[in-house]
Design a protein around this motif. Structure first.
Motif, short mmCIF file in Angstrom:
data_model
loop_
_atom_site.label_atom_id
_atom_site.label_comp_id
_atom_site.label_asym_id
_atom_site.label_seq_id
_atom_site.Cartn_x
_atom_site.Cartn_y
_atom_site.Cartn_z
N PHE A 111 29.49 21.97 39.08
CA PHE A 111 29.85 23.01 38.11
C PHE A 111 29.56 22.50 36.70
N PRO A 112 28.83 23.27 35.90
CA PRO A 112 28.57 22.83 34.53
C PRO A 112 29.83 22.37 33.80
N LEU A 113 30.97 22.99 34.04
CA LEU A 113 32.20 22.53 33.36
C LEU A 113 32.85 21.34 34.06
N GLY A 114 32.21 20.83 35.11
CA GLY A 114 32.58 19.53 35.66
C GLY A 114 33.73 19.47 36.63
N ARG A 115 34.25 20.62 37.05
CA ARG A 115 35.36 20.61 38.01
C ARG A 115 35.46 21.96 38.69
N VAL A 116 36.11 21.99 39.85
CA VAL A 116 36.44 23.28 40.45
C VAL A 116 37.67 23.83 39.71
N ALA A 117 37.97 25.11 39.91
CA ALA A 117 39.07 25.75 39.18
C ALA A 117 40.41 25.46 39.84
N VAL A 118 41.48 25.72 39.08
CA VAL A 118 42.83 25.81 39.64
C VAL A 118 43.28 27.26 39.42
N PRO A 119 44.27 27.73 40.20
CA PRO A 119 44.67 29.15 40.08
C PRO A 119 44.96 29.58 38.65
N ASP A 120 45.57 28.72 37.83
CA ASP A 120 45.91 29.12 36.46
C ASP A 120 44.67 29.42 35.62
N ASP A 121 43.49 28.93 36.04
CA ASP A 121 42.27 29.27 35.30
C ASP A 121 41.97 30.77 35.36
N MET A 122 42.55 31.47 36.31
CA MET A 122 42.25 32.89 36.51
C MET A 122 43.18 33.81 35.71
N VAL A 123 44.32 33.29 35.23
CA VAL A 123 45.36 34.22 34.76
C VAL A 123 45.04 34.84 33.40
N GLY A 124 44.25 34.16 32.58
CA GLY A 124 43.90 34.75 31.28
C GLY A 124 43.15 36.06 31.46
N LEU A 125 42.16 36.04 32.35
CA LEU A 125 41.38 37.27 32.60
C LEU A 125 42.24 38.32 33.31
N MET A 126 43.07 37.86 34.24
CA MET A 126 43.97 38.82 34.93
C MET A 126 44.82 39.57 33.92
N LEU A 127 45.37 38.83 32.98
CA LEU A 127 46.26 39.42 31.98
C LEU A 127 45.47 40.37 31.07
N TYR A 128 44.28 39.96 30.72
CA TYR A 128 43.41 40.81 29.90
C TYR A 128 43.12 42.14 30.63
N LEU A 129 42.75 42.04 31.91
CA LEU A 129 42.37 43.24 32.66
C LEU A 129 43.58 44.14 32.95
N ALA A 130 44.75 43.53 33.08
CA ALA A 130 45.96 44.31 33.39
C ALA A 130 46.50 45.04 32.16
N SER A 131 46.24 44.47 30.99
CA SER A 131 46.93 44.95 29.77
C SER A 131 46.06 45.90 28.96
N ASP A 132 46.65 46.41 27.88
CA ASP A 132 45.91 47.31 26.99
C ASP A 132 44.80 46.59 26.23
N ALA A 133 44.77 45.26 26.31
CA ALA A 133 43.69 44.52 25.64
C ALA A 133 42.33 44.97 26.18
N SER A 134 42.30 45.43 27.44
CA SER A 134 41.02 45.87 28.04
C SER A 134 40.98 47.39 28.20
N ALA A 135 41.68 48.11 27.32
CA ALA A 135 41.84 49.57 27.48
C ALA A 135 40.51 50.32 27.58
N TYR A 136 39.44 49.78 27.00
CA TYR A 136 38.16 50.51 27.00
C TYR A 136 37.17 49.87 27.97
N MET A 137 37.66 49.18 28.98
CA MET A 137 36.77 48.46 29.90
C MET A 137 37.05 48.93 31.34
N THR A 138 36.02 49.38 32.01
CA THR A 138 36.19 49.72 33.43
C THR A 138 34.87 49.54 34.18
#
Ligand SMILES: NC(=O)c1ccc[n+]([C@@H]2O[C@H](COP(=O)([O-])OP(=O)(O)OC[C@H]3O[C@@H](n4cnc5c(N)ncnc54)[C@H](OP(=O)(O)O)[C@@H]3O)[C@@H](O)[C@H]2O)c1
Length: 266
Positions: A223-250
């Protein structure tokens, strides 16, 4: 616009399948931190109960529901229980998935196809249908987040059916997004790369522990970033997609994969 409120999930209810461990657990906990009440679903109540306690310790409500998301007859009861408890569902995370065995096209049995496609694609589609009906009836819109995989873009040998299921998840995301947009229900997907969870580590279960660790570190080097992910690597995007921050994205499928698709996948 109040930026601090953009990612808030206060007064929202989320339903997270596969919420008892791995990416689903990390997501459920992050949503509770952001203010949501959370229902978590998996087959085994003994795995759900400790996560439910963690969520309650954050001062939020949690409903653990033991159910098999690949069994269509169990889906209505999941939704009914969540609506009975919380009165609404604002966010659905279709995260539960399976890839129980390695098999090439020469080895694959119909039973394997049915279990993978039945949960990863059919369960995802029909749970979304049931939840979308609730969202539509409430009239307040909602956010559906499907968990895909980089395998949906670049297939891996011996997990072909899983890759096919995830490519299907990508199109289900776009199809549902189109049909649900008039109801203000947004549908997006996150496509993780290799992430240290039971599902991923199970692939190395045949190795002794120190060998397993060595192998996982080695995979990380691809992986260019040098490691495999851990579950917490996913939560920023999850929160973005769940919240009004992504209100104009589908209808989008966003990969979180340490750059591995830059050279075509693993
Ligand atoms: N880990 C990775 O490298 C990786 C990479 C790309 C994509 N993903 C995707 O990320 C998502 C989460 O995977 P993970 O790695 O976090 O897996 P995990 O740690 O193994 O967790 C899987 C979760 O799904 C639940 N589950 C499994 N079968 C179920 C069923 N039939 N009905 C209801 N719940 C069920 C499990 O609980 P029970 O056993 O109690 O049912 C568990 O809560 C999946 O969609 C997976 O395809 C993972």
């Amino acid at each position: 616009m109040e930026i601090s409120k953009l990612f808030s999930l206060e007064n929202k209810t989320a339903l997270v399948t596969g919420g008892s461990m791995g990416i689903g657990r990390a997501t459920a906990l992050a949503f509770a931190d952001a203010g949501a009440d959370v229902a978590i679903v998996s087959r085994k109540m003994e795995n759900l109960a400790p996560v439910a306690e963690e969520i309650k310790a954050k001062g939020k409500r949690c409903l653990p529901v033991a159910a098999h998301v690949g069994r269509m007859d169990q889906l209505p009861a999941i939704v009914e229980q969540v609506v009975a408890e919380f009165g609404q569902i604002d966010i659905l995370v279709n995260n539960a998935a399976t890839s129980p065995a390695y098999a090439t096209i020469f080895e694959a049995q119909e039973k394997l196809w049915d279990s993978i496609i039945g949960l990863n694609l059919k369960g995802l589609y029909f749970l979304s249908q049931a939840v979308a009906r609730v969202m539509e009836e409430k009239g307040a819109g909602g956010s559906i987040i499907n968990v895909s995989s980089i395998d949906g873009f670049a297939p891996q040998a011996q997990v072909g059916i899983y890759s096919i299921s995830k490519a299907g998840v990508n199109m289900a995301t776009r199809s549902m997004a189109l049909e649900l947009a008039p109801h203000k229900i947004r549908v997006n997907a996150i496509a993780p790369g290799a992430t240290r969870t039971k599902l991923f580590e199970g692939l190395f279960a045949f190795l002794p522990e120190d060998e397993r660790e060595k192998q996982i570190q080695q995979i990380g080097q691809a992986f260019p970033l040098g490691r495999v992910a851990v579950p917490d690597d996913m939560v920023g995007l999850m929160l973005y997609l769940a919240s009004d921050a992504s209100a104009y994205m589908t209808g989008q499928v966003v990969a979180v994969e340490g750059g591995v698709l830059l050279h075509g996948g693993l």
